[in-house]
Design a protein around this motif. Structure first.
Motif, mmCIF file in Angstrom:
data_model
loop_
_atom_site.group_PDB
_atom_site.id
_atom_site.type_symbol
_atom_site.label_atom_id
_atom_site.label_comp_id
_atom_site.label_asym_id
_atom_site.label_seq_id
_atom_site.Cartn_x
_atom_site.Cartn_y
_atom_site.Cartn_z
ATOM 1 N N ASN A 24 0.757 -1.309 0.051
ATOM 2 C CA ASN A 24 0.032 0.011 0.024
ATOM 3 C C ASN A 24 0.849 1.238 -0.119
ATOM 4 O O ASN A 24 0.478 2.176 -0.621
ATOM 5 C CB ASN A 24 -0.730 -0.065 1.246
ATOM 6 C CG ASN A 24 -2.223 -0.886 1.012
ATOM 7 O OD1 ASN A 24 -2.696 -0.669 0.029
ATOM 8 N ND2 ASN A 24 -2.466 -1.887 1.751
ATOM 9 N N LEU A 25 1.917 1.355 0.814
ATOM 10 C CA LEU A 25 2.752 2.332 0.754
ATOM 11 C C LEU A 25 3.383 2.513 -0.760
ATOM 12 O O LEU A 25 3.362 3.714 -1.293
ATOM 13 C CB LEU A 25 4.192 2.218 1.612
ATOM 14 C CG LEU A 25 3.801 2.358 3.091
ATOM 15 C CD1 LEU A 25 4.785 2.076 3.945
ATOM 16 C CD2 LEU A 25 3.247 3.640 3.399
ATOM 17 N N ARG A 27 1.902 1.625 -3.708
ATOM 18 C CA ARG A 27 0.867 1.826 -4.377
ATOM 19 C C ARG A 27 0.411 3.436 -4.189
ATOM 20 O O ARG A 27 0.321 4.227 -5.384
ATOM 21 C CB ARG A 27 -0.285 1.056 -4.348
ATOM 22 C CG ARG A 27 -1.492 1.367 -5.223
ATOM 23 C CD ARG A 27 -2.668 0.389 -5.270
ATOM 24 N NE ARG A 27 -2.892 0.292 -3.884
ATOM 25 C CZ ARG A 27 -4.381 0.659 -3.442
ATOM 26 N NH1 ARG A 27 -5.051 1.392 -4.249
ATOM 27 N NH2 ARG A 27 -4.535 0.468 -2.053
ATOM 28 N N ASN A 28 0.344 3.852 -2.795
ATOM 29 C CA ASN A 28 -0.322 5.176 -2.649
ATOM 30 C C ASN A 28 0.764 6.322 -2.681
ATOM 31 O O ASN A 28 0.488 7.451 -3.251
ATOM 32 C CB ASN A 28 -0.935 5.199 -1.455
ATOM 33 C CG ASN A 28 -2.166 3.996 -1.130
ATOM 34 O OD1 ASN A 28 -2.844 4.129 -2.303
ATOM 35 N ND2 ASN A 28 -2.713 3.799 -0.350
ATOM 36 N N TYR A 29 1.953 5.850 -2.324
ATOM 37 C CA TYR A 29 3.057 7.018 -2.226
ATOM 38 C C TYR A 29 4.329 6.861 -3.104
ATOM 39 O O TYR A 29 5.259 7.598 -2.960
ATOM 40 C CB TYR A 29 3.326 7.059 -0.715
ATOM 41 C CG TYR A 29 2.185 7.404 0.231
ATOM 42 C CD1 TYR A 29 1.670 8.702 0.055
ATOM 43 C CD2 TYR A 29 1.744 6.397 0.826
ATOM 44 C CE1 TYR A 29 0.561 8.990 0.918
ATOM 45 C CE2 TYR A 29 0.589 6.639 1.877
ATOM 46 C CZ TYR A 29 0.127 7.959 1.826
ATOM 47 O OH TYR A 29 -1.177 8.269 2.529
ATOM 48 N N LYS A 30 4.122 5.606 -3.872
ATOM 49 C CA LYS A 30 5.273 5.282 -4.729
ATOM 50 C C LYS A 30 6.594 5.216 -4.029
ATOM 51 O O LYS A 30 7.887 5.274 -4.602
ATOM 52 C CB LYS A 30 5.641 6.447 -5.822
ATOM 53 C CG LYS A 30 4.390 6.984 -6.698
ATOM 54 C CD LYS A 30 3.631 5.775 -7.404
ATOM 55 C CE LYS A 30 2.690 6.320 -8.239
ATOM 56 N NZ LYS A 30 1.318 5.620 -8.068
ATOM 57 N N ILE A 31 6.586 4.688 -2.786
ATOM 58 C CA ILE A 31 7.823 4.101 -1.925
ATOM 59 C C ILE A 31 8.263 2.636 -2.381
ATOM 60 O O ILE A 31 7.413 2.094 -2.611
ATOM 61 C CB ILE A 31 7.351 4.169 -0.508
ATOM 62 C CG1 ILE A 31 7.102 5.749 -0.099
ATOM 63 C CG2 ILE A 31 8.541 3.780 0.409
ATOM 64 C CD1 ILE A 31 6.465 5.846 1.236
ATOM 65 N N LYS A 32 9.541 2.773 -2.519
ATOM 66 C CA LYS A 32 10.215 1.487 -3.050
ATOM 67 C C LYS A 32 10.921 1.021 -1.768
ATOM 68 O O LYS A 32 10.958 1.580 -0.523
ATOM 69 C CB LYS A 32 11.207 1.887 -3.824
ATOM 70 C CG LYS A 32 10.572 2.372 -5.269
ATOM 71 C CD LYS A 32 11.725 2.522 -6.384
ATOM 72 C CE LYS A 32 11.094 3.085 -7.527
ATOM 73 N NZ LYS A 32 12.032 3.178 -8.531
ATOM 74 N N HIS A 80 9.187 -1.646 -7.390
ATOM 75 C CA HIS A 80 9.177 -1.038 -6.299
ATOM 76 C C HIS A 80 9.666 -2.192 -5.096
ATOM 77 O O HIS A 80 9.720 -1.466 -3.961
ATOM 78 C CB HIS A 80 7.536 -1.070 -5.799
ATOM 79 C CG HIS A 80 6.756 -0.069 -6.656
ATOM 80 N ND1 HIS A 80 6.486 -0.202 -7.886
ATOM 81 C CD2 HIS A 80 6.702 1.410 -6.292
ATOM 82 C CE1 HIS A 80 5.837 1.024 -8.516
ATOM 83 N NE2 HIS A 80 6.136 1.847 -7.488
#
Length: 89
Positions: A24-25, A27-32, A80
């Protein structure tokens, strides 16, 4: 950079909860991120992330088994996440 350590009783759902959190991180915030887990295999973690991508990621949510949708899901996971397995010395 952040480090998340999740501990608890074996079989209590730590892995699934953590994979859902990081997916979810992403998907929602583009965090890898990278996932290092000592109890599960890299393949199982990747399969769980692929299942998430097929169900939730924009452009992949209409997954219907075609090769293009499968490829988009795999590309999203590869873009990701790095999954790291424990190797005995």
């Amino acid at each position: 950079p952040e480090l998340i350590v999740v501990t608890g009783v074996p079989g209590s759902g730590k892995s699934q909860w953590t994979l859902a959190l990081v997916a979810n991180l992403a998907r929602n915030y583009k965090i890898k991120g990278a996932i290092l887990q000592f109890e599960d295999s890299v393949e199982r973690n990747r399969d769980d992330l692929l299942a998430y991508a097929k169900a939730h990621v924009d452009g992949v949510s209409e997954f219907n088994g075609d090769a293009d949708a499968e490829g988009r899901a795999e590309q999203w996971v590869d873009d990701h996440f790095l999954t790291i397995g424990y190797q005995k010395p």
